[in-house]
Every structure is written in structure tokens, then in C-alpha cells.
Motif scaffolding. Structure first.
Motif, PDB file in Angstrom:
ATOM      1  N   ASN A 131      48.899  43.405  43.097  1.00 43.33           N
ATOM      2  CA  ASN A 131      49.341  43.788  42.034  1.00 43.33           C
ATOM      3  C   ASN A 131      50.387  44.778  41.303  1.00 43.33           C
ATOM      4  N   ALA A 132      50.493  45.788  40.332  1.00 40.44           N
ATOM      5  CA  ALA A 132      51.615  46.643  40.844  1.00 40.44           C
ATOM      6  C   ALA A 132      51.468  48.065  41.649  1.00 40.44           C
ATOM      7  N   GLY A 134      53.372  38.679  44.690  1.00 44.99           N
ATOM      8  CA  GLY A 134      53.558  37.600  43.659  1.00 44.99           C
ATOM      9  C   GLY A 134      52.036  36.680  44.003  1.00 44.99           C
ATOM     10  N   MET A 135      52.220  35.583  43.600  1.00 42.93           N
ATOM     11  CA  MET A 135      50.912  35.015  43.589  1.00 42.93           C
ATOM     12  C   MET A 135      51.242  33.779  43.707  1.00 42.93           C
ATOM     13  N   VAL A 136      50.180  33.266  44.880  1.00 45.38           N
ATOM     14  CA  VAL A 136      49.872  32.511  45.700  1.00 45.38           C
ATOM     15  C   VAL A 136      48.788  31.397  45.593  1.00 45.38           C
ATOM     16  N   ASP A 166      48.464  40.820  30.712  1.00 47.81           N
ATOM     17  CA  ASP A 166      48.259  40.713  31.936  1.00 47.81           C
ATOM     18  C   ASP A 166      48.427  40.369  33.090  1.00 47.81           C
ATOM     19  N   PHE A 167      47.648  39.474  33.299  1.00 51.06           N
ATOM     20  CA  PHE A 167      48.064  39.855  35.263  1.00 51.06           C
ATOM     21  C   PHE A 167      49.888  38.685  35.052  1.00 51.06           C
ATOM     22  N   TYR A 168      50.428  38.145  34.246  1.00 54.87           N
ATOM     23  CA  TYR A 168      51.746  37.571  34.274  1.00 54.87           C
ATOM     24  C   TYR A 168      53.000  39.187  34.044  1.00 54.87           C
ATOM     25  N   GLY A 169      52.424  40.027  33.329  1.00 56.51           N
ATOM     26  CA  GLY A 169      52.890  41.439  33.636  1.00 56.51           C
ATOM     27  C   GLY A 169      52.936  42.129  34.679  1.00 56.51           C
ATOM     28  N   GLN A 206      42.930  29.786  34.606  1.00 58.28           N
ATOM     29  CA  GLN A 206      40.994  29.589  34.807  1.00 58.28           C
ATOM     30  C   GLN A 206      40.422  30.363  36.071  1.00 58.28           C
ATOM     31  N   GLN A 207      40.799  31.707  36.739  1.00 61.67           N
ATOM     32  CA  GLN A 207      40.406  31.816  37.540  1.00 61.67           C
ATOM     33  C   GLN A 207      40.719  33.884  37.256  1.00 61.67           C
ATOM     34  N   VAL A 208      41.830  33.852  36.785  1.00 58.06           N
ATOM     35  CA  VAL A 208      42.378  34.998  36.120  1.00 58.06           C
ATOM     36  C   VAL A 208      41.387  35.468  35.138  1.00 58.06           C
ATOM     37  N   ARG A 209      40.756  34.444  34.175  1.00 59.53           N
ATOM     38  CA  ARG A 209      39.833  34.721  33.219  1.00 59.53           C
ATOM     39  C   ARG A 209      38.614  35.143  33.225  1.00 59.53           C
TER      40      ARG A 209
END
Length: 336
Positions: A215-216, A277-279, A322-325, A311-314
Motif C-alpha cells: 500500500n501507499a 504493486g499487486m500480485v 480506493d484499492f487502485y488509488g 472479490q478479495q478487495v471487497r
């Protein structure tokens, strides 16, 4: 002033169809009051920006800039949503490194490495609590003796798949020796997969997919896992993209110990491979032993509304936007 984000979609393989869906969803979720988002398609024939009215404007590839309405737009960040070549194998990342443009994904070396399933397994081989299915890696020069190599080193049943590529393209589960040649040929001949084949002994167990991102604030965050149950022989291309063939349970029904163990392993995989980032990591929990068996890592995971990561973010209690941000802000901060 709002950051200018190049949201990159398309690609050079059959996975472009999935890329278009992923980028459309990301675009719908991003905060356009905070970011100026430009949807940019790349293909072998052209790179171009498409405006809201469907008009296309070419990208200047020597600088990755966009001449538009009398001005030239330079981008603060590339949000890479290209599955397969050239978005997931390090080519785009190398290009942006040369131009000194930050991006949301893993770097060029990690992207190239993780597209090679055999090389990835070699790097991960000594992680505590992580198990790897016994396998052989076949190169084009070894194609003639592939059958004997596999049968002398592995026991049926096998998973035969291209050593590079994604979306389970070119994969076959082999239950008897008579099926092996056809499966090997299918994997070798799959388009844009590097002419290498990996054959693994089959692991019987529950299958999971789980995301992890930085995350940021610089913290590693492990998302809730998804369990995958399919009516197919395995989680192949059709199971992934044809509705009704697969049941996906998010969050997965895992014990606290299993969740904590998975999180430890995922964090070690992320660090060991120098991910950014995300994996998403796919794994089995083997029946009878509960051992964590690594399947593969995906550095540009799908981002449709139904995909695992959203799905997992929710389930994590976070909004996709917010996740993509967070991914954007983390990439911008790391570039300073």
C-alpha cells in the motif's frame, strides 16, 4: 494539478480480450476527480488513446506522449492492465524504465522471471512451509525426447503447460501415457508462450487464489483468499471465463492457522521475487497433508468485477477505487 494516468490495455496475444475487460472495470472505479485517466490501447499494429466519443489519437512511442488538441500530454504514471505479452513479461516495464515513467506493476526483471514458471519455482524452492510439485522443464531442443524425459522423472497424472503465458492457455491434465504426446505438442505450440513446456506431477487438493499488494504506506497487505471449485478437470481457460463452470468462494473457508500460514508464505514469495504493486498467488492445500503447494504467480491479475482480486478487495472491506488509488500512490511515491 491532477496526476495524468495512462491506463494501458490490449496487448499482443489472445489475452487482450481479457485486458479490455479489466481496464474498463479499473477505469470505471478510479477517482476521476483525483486523476486524469487516459485509456491507451496497444497492439502490434498501433498504440492509441481513445476518447469518450470513440475517436483515436496515436501515441508517440519514442516518448510515450500524446498529441491532443494542440498540446502534448506527458504521463505521470502507467497503470498497466495488459495481460500476457508485452504487459506481463517485462517488455513494457523495460520501455517505461528507459523513459523514466513509473508504473504500477512489478519491475522488468521480476515480470520476465515470473512469466517463466520453471525459473520462478527455482527461486522459491527453499521458502519455509512452501512445497513445489515435482516437475521437469522441457526446451524446444529437447522436444524429440520429451516423452522419455517425463516418464523417467515423474509419475502420472501430470499437468502439462506452457512454461510462459497465462489464462491456462495450452494446459492439459494427462491421466495416461497415451495422452502425453498430444499434451506436450499442444503446450509447445501454444502461441506466444516461449517454446518451453513444464510438466508437473498432479497435486490433489483444494485450490486457492490470493492477492497481496504493497500500500501507499509501504506495508504488505494480504487479501482474503478465494477458493476455486470447478466442474472441469482443472481450472482451465473455459473454467476461468465461461460463467457457471466454476464456484468461487470469497473469503475462503480456511482455519486461522491456514490463513496465517498462507499470509507468511505469500509475503515471503512477494519479497523473494522483489514484487511491486499487486500480485496474485495460486496454490493448493494438499488433501491429507494440508501442505501449501505453489501453482503460479500472476503479476497482472484480472480486474473485471468478477475477478479474484476485486472479490478479495471487497471481502477485505475496501472499495475497488480506493484499492487502485493505493496502487497509484504507492508507485508514485516509490518513484520519488
Amino acid at each position: 494539478m491532477k496526476a495524468k494516468i495512462a491506463l494501458i490495455t490490449g496487448g499482443y496475444t489472445g489475452e487482450a480480450e481479457v485486458s479490455f475487460k479489466s481496464s474498463a472495470f479499473v477505469n470505471s472505479q478510479l477517482d476521476h476527480d483525483k486523476y486524469d485517466v487516459y485509456l491507451i490501447t496497444i497492439s502490434k499494429d498501433a498504440w492509441f488513446y481513445t476518447d469518450k466519443d470513440g475517436r483515436q489519437y496515436p501515441i508517440l512511442r519514442e516518448s510515450f506522449t500524446l498529441p491532443l488538441n494542440g498540446e502534448t500530454i506527458s504521463f505521470d504514471l502507467a497503470f498497466i492492465m495488459v495481460h500476457g505479452v508485452p504487459g506481463e513479461d517485462g517488455r513494457l516495464q523495460s520501455y517505461f524504465d528507459l523513459l523514466d515513467i513509473p508504473y504500477t506493476s512489478c519491475d522488468a526483471l521480476t515480470s520476465a522471471l515470473t512469466m517463466n514458471k520453471g525459473y520462478t519455482k527455482a527461486i522459491l524452492s527453499d521458502i519455509p512451509e512452501l512445497y513445489l510439485a515435482k516437475s521437469v522443464l522441457l526446451f524446444e531442443s529437447q522436444r524429440a525426447e520429451a516423452i522419455s524425459t517425463v516418464e523417467s522423472n515423474l509419475s502420472l497424472p501430470y499437468f502439462v503447460k506452457p512454461n510462459a503465458g497465462g489464462s491456462s492457455i495450452g494446459m492439459t491434465k494427462v491421466k495416461e501415457s497415451a495422452q502425453l504426446q498430444e499434451a506436450i505438442d499442444k503446450a509447445f505450440d501454444a502461441e506466444n508462450t516461449g517454446k518451453q513446456v513444464i510438466v508437473e506431477e498432479f497435486v490433489t487438493g483444494r485450490e486457492f487464489s490470493e492477492g497481496i499488494f504493497r500500500n501507499a504506506k509501504g506495508e504488505l497487505v494480504v487479501l482474503p483468499a478465494t477458493e476455486v471449485r470447478t466442474t472441469r478437470e482443472f481450472f482451465d481457460f473455459e473454467a476461468k471465463y465461461i460463467p457457471g463452470l466454476t464456484e468461487e468462494i470469497t473469503p475462503a473457508d480456511l482455519t486461522t492457522e491456514q490463513q496465517e500460514r498462507a499470509a507468511r508464505i505469500l509475503k515471503e514469495i512477494y519479497v523473494r521475487l522483489n514484487c511491486k504493486g499487486m500480485v496474485r498467488v495460486d496454490f493448493f492445500l494438499e488433501n491429507g497433508t494440508d501442505k501449501f503447494y505453489f501453482i503460479e504467480i500472476n503479476t497482472i491479475p484480472g480486474q473485471t468485477a468478477q475477478s479474484f482480486i476485486p472479490q478479495q478487495v471487497r471481502a477485505f472491506g475496501m472499495k475497488e477505487g480506493d484499492f487502485y488509488g493505493e496502487l497509484i500512490e504507492s508507485a508514485l511515491l516509490s518513484a520519488k
